[in-house]
Design a protein around this motif. Structure first.
Motif, PDB file in Angstrom:
ATOM      1  N   GLY A   9       0.835  -1.204   0.000  1.00 49.75           N
ATOM      2  CA  GLY A   9       0.000   0.000   0.000  1.00 49.75           C
ATOM      3  C   GLY A   9       0.866   1.249   0.000  1.00 49.75           C
ATOM      4  N   ILE A  10       0.247   2.353  -0.365  1.00 50.51           N
ATOM      5  CA  ILE A  10       0.958   3.635  -0.346  1.00 50.51           C
ATOM      6  C   ILE A  10      -0.047   4.697   0.083  1.00 50.51           C
ATOM      7  CG2 ILE A  10       0.524   4.160  -2.815  1.00 50.51           C
ATOM      8  CD1 ILE A  10       3.538   5.133  -2.852  1.00 50.51           C
ATOM      9  N   ARG A  11       0.425   5.682   0.846  1.00 45.70           N
ATOM     10  CA  ARG A  11      -0.514   6.670   1.379  1.00 45.70           C
ATOM     11  C   ARG A  11      -0.663   7.850   0.414  1.00 45.70           C
ATOM     12  NH1 ARG A  11       1.385   8.304   7.082  1.00 45.70           N
ATOM     13  NH2 ARG A  11       3.355   8.506   5.994  1.00 45.70           N
ATOM     14  N   PRO A  12      -1.904   8.281   0.166  1.00 40.60           N
ATOM     15  CA  PRO A  12      -2.097   9.444  -0.708  1.00 40.60           C
ATOM     16  C   PRO A  12      -1.860  10.751   0.055  1.00 40.60           C
ATOM     17  CG  PRO A  12      -4.223   8.557  -0.057  1.00 40.60           C
ATOM     18  CD  PRO A  12      -3.191   7.697   0.601  1.00 40.60           C
ATOM     19  N   THR A  13      -0.682  10.890   0.613  1.00 43.29           N
ATOM     20  CA  THR A  13      -0.333  12.108   1.366  1.00 43.29           C
ATOM     21  C   THR A  13       0.483  13.033   0.462  1.00 43.29           C
ATOM     22  OG1 THR A  13       1.510  10.789   2.201  1.00 43.29           O
ATOM     23  CG2 THR A  13      -0.303  11.132   3.703  1.00 43.29           C
ATOM     24  N   GLY A  14       0.770  14.231   0.954  1.00 44.77           N
ATOM     25  CA  GLY A  14       1.618  15.172   0.212  1.00 44.77           C
ATOM     26  C   GLY A  14       0.930  15.664  -1.053  1.00 44.77           C
ATOM     27  N   PHE A  17       3.383  11.712  -5.694  1.00 47.24           N
ATOM     28  CA  PHE A  17       4.435  10.761  -5.342  1.00 47.24           C
ATOM     29  C   PHE A  17       5.775  11.367  -5.703  1.00 47.24           C
ATOM     30  CE2 PHE A  17       0.922   7.517  -5.904  1.00 47.24           C
ATOM     31  CZ  PHE A  17       0.688   7.473  -4.541  1.00 47.24           C
ATOM     32  N   GLN A  18       6.783  10.980  -4.946  1.00 39.67           N
ATOM     33  CA  GLN A  18       8.109  11.565  -5.156  1.00 39.67           C
ATOM     34  C   GLN A  18       9.057  10.478  -5.682  1.00 39.67           C
ATOM     35  OE1 GLN A  18      10.387  10.455  -2.722  1.00 39.67           O
ATOM     36  NE2 GLN A  18       9.092   9.870  -1.005  1.00 39.67           N
ATOM     37  N   LEU A  19      10.208  10.956  -6.127  1.00 38.18           N
ATOM     38  CA  LEU A  19      11.205  10.067  -6.735  1.00 38.18           C
ATOM     39  C   LEU A  19      11.496   8.827  -5.878  1.00 38.18           C
ATOM     40  CD1 LEU A  19      13.394   9.717  -8.982  1.00 38.18           C
ATOM     41  CD2 LEU A  19      14.883  11.196  -7.618  1.00 38.18           C
ATOM     42  N   GLY A  20      11.583   9.006  -4.555  1.00 36.11           N
ATOM     43  CA  GLY A  20      11.861   7.880  -3.649  1.00 36.11           C
ATOM     44  C   GLY A  20      10.737   6.854  -3.662  1.00 36.11           C
ATOM     45  N   ASN A  21       9.474   7.332  -3.720  1.00 34.81           N
ATOM     46  CA  ASN A  21       8.349   6.395  -3.790  1.00 34.81           C
ATOM     47  C   ASN A  21       8.465   5.534  -5.046  1.00 34.81           C
ATOM     48  OD1 ASN A  21       6.254   9.101  -2.734  1.00 34.81           O
ATOM     49  ND2 ASN A  21       6.904   7.407  -1.436  1.00 34.81           N
ATOM     50  N   TYR A  22       8.877   6.171  -6.149  1.00 41.11           N
ATOM     51  CA  TYR A  22       8.995   5.416  -7.405  1.00 41.11           C
ATOM     52  C   TYR A  22      10.169   4.445  -7.357  1.00 41.11           C
ATOM     53  CZ  TYR A  22       9.563   4.047 -12.212  1.00 41.11           C
ATOM     54  OH  TYR A  22       9.705   3.279 -13.337  1.00 41.11           O
ATOM     55  N   LEU A  23      11.360   4.961  -7.035  1.00 38.76           N
ATOM     56  CA  LEU A  23      12.557   4.107  -7.091  1.00 38.76           C
ATOM     57  C   LEU A  23      12.555   3.053  -5.987  1.00 38.76           C
ATOM     58  CD1 LEU A  23      15.384   6.689  -7.944  1.00 38.76           C
ATOM     59  CD2 LEU A  23      14.076   5.245  -9.507  1.00 38.76           C
ATOM     60  N   GLY A  24      12.011   3.415  -4.817  1.00 37.43           N
ATOM     61  CA  GLY A  24      12.054   2.493  -3.683  1.00 37.43           C
ATOM     62  C   GLY A  24      10.870   1.547  -3.628  1.00 37.43           C
ATOM     63  N   ALA A  25       9.771   1.897  -4.285  1.00 36.15           N
ATOM     64  CA  ALA A  25       8.580   1.047  -4.161  1.00 36.15           C
ATOM     65  C   ALA A  25       7.898   0.771  -5.498  1.00 36.15           C
ATOM     66  CB  ALA A  25       7.595   1.686  -3.176  1.00 36.15           C
ATOM     67  N   VAL A  26       7.307   1.781  -6.111  1.00 37.80           N
ATOM     68  CA  VAL A  26       6.350   1.522  -7.204  1.00 37.80           C
ATOM     69  C   VAL A  26       6.989   0.867  -8.433  1.00 37.80           C
ATOM     70  CG1 VAL A  26       4.553   2.541  -8.662  1.00 37.80           C
ATOM     71  CG2 VAL A  26       4.898   3.401  -6.353  1.00 37.80           C
ATOM     72  N   GLY A 184      14.312  -1.957  -1.983  1.00 38.07           N
ATOM     73  CA  GLY A 184      14.271  -0.589  -2.513  1.00 38.07           C
ATOM     74  C   GLY A 184      15.389   0.251  -1.915  1.00 38.07           C
ATOM     75  N   GLU A 185      16.042   1.030  -2.775  1.00 37.40           N
ATOM     76  CA  GLU A 185      17.092   1.928  -2.265  1.00 37.40           C
ATOM     77  C   GLU A 185      16.420   3.083  -1.526  1.00 37.40           C
ATOM     78  OE1 GLU A 185      20.245   1.551  -2.511  1.00 37.40           O
ATOM     79  OE2 GLU A 185      20.514   0.064  -4.102  1.00 37.40           O
ATOM     80  N   ARG A 186      17.071   3.567  -0.495  1.00 39.66           N
ATOM     81  CA  ARG A 186      16.583   4.752   0.205  1.00 39.66           C
ATOM     82  C   ARG A 186      17.090   5.994  -0.518  1.00 39.66           C
ATOM     83  NH1 ARG A 186      12.644   4.887   4.036  1.00 39.66           N
ATOM     84  NH2 ARG A 186      11.884   3.304   2.642  1.00 39.66           N
ATOM     85  N   ILE A 187      16.200   6.809  -1.032  1.00 38.56           N
ATOM     86  CA  ILE A 187      16.607   8.046  -1.692  1.00 38.56           C
ATOM     87  C   ILE A 187      16.527   9.170  -0.662  1.00 38.56           C
ATOM     88  CG2 ILE A 187      16.103   9.615  -3.606  1.00 38.56           C
ATOM     89  CD1 ILE A 187      16.978   6.686  -4.401  1.00 38.56           C
ATOM     90  N   LYS A 188      17.551  10.005  -0.635  1.00 40.28           N
ATOM     91  CA  LYS A 188      17.625  11.052   0.396  1.00 40.28           C
ATOM     92  C   LYS A 188      17.124  12.391  -0.144  1.00 40.28           C
ATOM     93  CE  LYS A 188      19.177   8.184   3.321  1.00 40.28           C
ATOM     94  NZ  LYS A 188      20.523   7.800   3.471  1.00 40.28           N
ATOM     95  N   ARG A 195      18.355  12.946   5.734  1.00 31.40           N
ATOM     96  CA  ARG A 195      17.017  12.354   5.932  1.00 31.40           C
ATOM     97  C   ARG A 195      16.464  11.890   4.588  1.00 31.40           C
ATOM     98  NH1 ARG A 195      14.001  18.160   7.035  1.00 31.40           N
ATOM     99  NH2 ARG A 195      13.833  18.700   4.845  1.00 31.40           N
ATOM    100  N   LYS A 196      15.466  10.991   4.643  1.00 35.34           N
ATOM    101  CA  LYS A 196      14.950  10.438   3.376  1.00 35.34           C
ATOM    102  C   LYS A 196      14.069  11.462   2.655  1.00 35.34           C
ATOM    103  CE  LYS A 196      10.575   8.277   4.526  1.00 35.34           C
ATOM    104  NZ  LYS A 196       9.597   7.448   3.917  1.00 35.34           N
ATOM    105  N   MET A 197      14.036  11.340   1.339  1.00 33.41           N
ATOM    106  CA  MET A 197      13.103  12.160   0.567  1.00 33.41           C
ATOM    107  C   MET A 197      11.714  11.719   0.970  1.00 33.41           C
ATOM    108  SD  MET A 197      12.915  12.687  -3.580  1.00 33.41           S
ATOM    109  CE  MET A 197      14.571  13.307  -3.801  1.00 33.41           C
ATOM    110  N   SER A 198      10.802  12.673   1.152  1.00 35.29           N
ATOM    111  CA  SER A 198       9.520  12.335   1.731  1.00 35.29           C
ATOM    112  C   SER A 198       8.421  13.224   1.184  1.00 35.29           C
ATOM    113  CB  SER A 198       9.644  12.525   3.246  1.00 35.29           C
ATOM    114  OG  SER A 198       8.554  11.977   3.880  1.00 35.29           O
ATOM    115  N   LYS A 199       7.237  12.627   0.970  1.00 32.52           N
ATOM    116  CA  LYS A 199       6.106  13.407   0.454  1.00 32.52           C
ATOM    117  C   LYS A 199       5.763  14.561   1.375  1.00 32.52           C
ATOM    118  CE  LYS A 199       3.461   9.366  -0.574  1.00 32.52           C
ATOM    119  NZ  LYS A 199       3.216   8.868   0.780  1.00 32.52           N
ATOM    120  N   SER A 200       5.778  14.292   2.691  1.00 30.31           N
ATOM    121  CA  SER A 200       5.274  15.324   3.594  1.00 30.31           C
ATOM    122  C   SER A 200       6.297  16.428   3.858  1.00 30.31           C
ATOM    123  CB  SER A 200       4.819  14.693   4.911  1.00 30.31           C
ATOM    124  OG  SER A 200       5.857  13.893   5.399  1.00 30.31           O
ATOM    125  N   ILE A 201       7.540  16.231   3.456  1.00 27.83           N
ATOM    126  CA  ILE A 201       8.529  17.307   3.645  1.00 27.83           C
ATOM    127  C   ILE A 201       8.491  18.248   2.444  1.00 27.83           C
ATOM    128  CG2 ILE A 201      10.991  17.839   3.908  1.00 27.83           C
ATOM    129  CD1 ILE A 201      11.183  15.240   5.560  1.00 27.83           C
TER     130      ILE A 201
END
Ligand code: AQP
Length: 337
Positions: A9-14, A17-26, A184-188, A195-201
């Motif tokens: 699952g993925i949260r529809p926040t922010g 979706f950001q680069l980290g969501n794509y490279l690390g998950a989707v 998944g790689e952690r994208i910063k 810190r990790k790249m994040s939708k809410s930041i």
């Protein structure tokens, strides 16, 4: 033989979706669809812990579906649905919360972190979040769950709860394992690589999947890098290391090979290439997203179909769960007249 069942699952926040969501998950979700029976959902109930504006959450949930499809999630091969369309999730969450120890839930690192961040003022939703997550997973009898390191503890809790339920009430749940594929790689964050790249930041440190090419280029060119000119992935160069990770994941070339390619060329060339690769990666996604958003009827039918398929499995699980824990089934409605 049935294909392994995988759920994520993925949260529809922010704001997207950001680069980290794509490279690390989707991108991994898209790749696992042929060999697995996949269930992918928008975790809008989990998103409520961030207290979003109602209109924003509603809009983001629809846009998120379009983004997932544009990134390669294929509803003809996978079940794609919205968590809140299946009230079975919070129902199972409640039943599992009655099997969860208070101390056990208090030990979840993510909860402790949020307690610290919110100075003890966080919601009960944040506390019970991992139990709802366990319900999401166990509902579909998932064999495997693709998770990052930060979710490992929640998966352990899920397995413990499944075992406890099975022991007390009889064999009901499959015990899910971490998905064995590539982690998944952690994208910063580009502005703060600690810190990790994040939708809410958000902000200039976050590359959105739907950012205009010029914006992507500007964000990557102004990424915080380190003193010196060497393009090397070393502990004292977190900014360059992050950009090397991004380039490596996007191109498939190893970090060592990339270090060799940029030997003696400085940061400018390197950053320009990272930006060009990311722009190229997301160009077809932006195009497909626009097409999908122009056809709301199609998105509605994808979600209706996804909820219907998910419901078949969820109803089967919940009929068994209700029976096993001793809930009285409702009497069939009497015909009027
Ligand atoms: N920076 C990242 N690098 C690699 N993977 C990442 N993921 C998130 N950020 C990175 C992965 O994306 C999936 C989505 O998870 P989520 O939406 O449920 O929440 P998250 O992990 O907390 O993602 P965000 O973007 O940081 O959201 P917010 O800001 O709302 O908390 C997960 O598989 C996650 O590992």
């Amino acid at each position: 033989m049935r294909r392994p069942r995988v759920l994520s699952g993925i949260r529809p926040t922010g704001q997207g979706f950001q680069l980290g969501n794509y490279l690390g998950a989707v991108q991994h979700w898209a790749a696992m669809q042929d060999d697995n029976e996949c269930f992918f959902f928008l975790a809008d109930l989990h998103a409520l812990t961030a207290n979003p504006q109602p209109e924003q959450l509603r809009a983001r949930t629809r846009e998120s579906v379009a983004e997932l499809l544009a990134m390669g999630v294929d509803p003809s091969r996978s079940t794609v649905f919205v968590q809140s369309h299946l009230p079975q999730h919070p129902e199972l969450g409640w039943i599992l919360s009655c099997l969860t120890g208070f101390g056990e839930a208090s030990r979840m690192t993510q909860f402790k972190d949020s307690q610290q961040r919110d100075k003890g003022e966080g919601s009960v939703g944040l506390f019970t979040y991992p139990v709802l997550q366990a319900a999401d997973i166990l509902m579909y009898q998932a064999d495997a769950v693709p998770i990052g390191e930060d979710q490992r503890q929640h998966l352990e809790l899920t397995r413990d709860l499944a075992q406890r339920f099975n022991h007390r009430y009889g064999d009901t749940f499959v015990l899910p394992a971490p998905y064995a594929g590539r982690a998944g790689e952690r994208i910063k964050d580009l502005q703060d690589p600690s810190r990790k790249m994040s939708k809410s930041i958000g902000g200039n440190g976050t590359v959105w999947v739907l950012d205009e090419p010029a914006v992507v280029t500007k964000k990557i060119r102004s990424a915080v890098t380190d003193t010196g000119r060497e393009v090397r992935a070393t502990g004292d160069k977190p900014g360059i290391t992050n950009l090397l990770t991004i380039l490596s994941v996007v191109t498939g070339d190893g970090v060592g090979e990339l270090e060799g390619r940029y030997e003696g060329r400085g940061y400018g060339d390197f950053k320009a290439d990272v930006a060009a690769e990311v722009v190229e990666l997301f160009a077809p996604v932006r195009e497909r997203y626009a097409e999908l958003m122009a056809d709301p009827g199609h998105l509605d039918s994808v979600l209706a179909q996804g909820a219907a398929s998910a419901r078949v499995v969820a109803d089967r699980t919940m009929t068994e769960v209700r029976e096993r824990v001793g809930l009285l089934p409702p009497a069939p409605a009497r015909q009027a007249g």
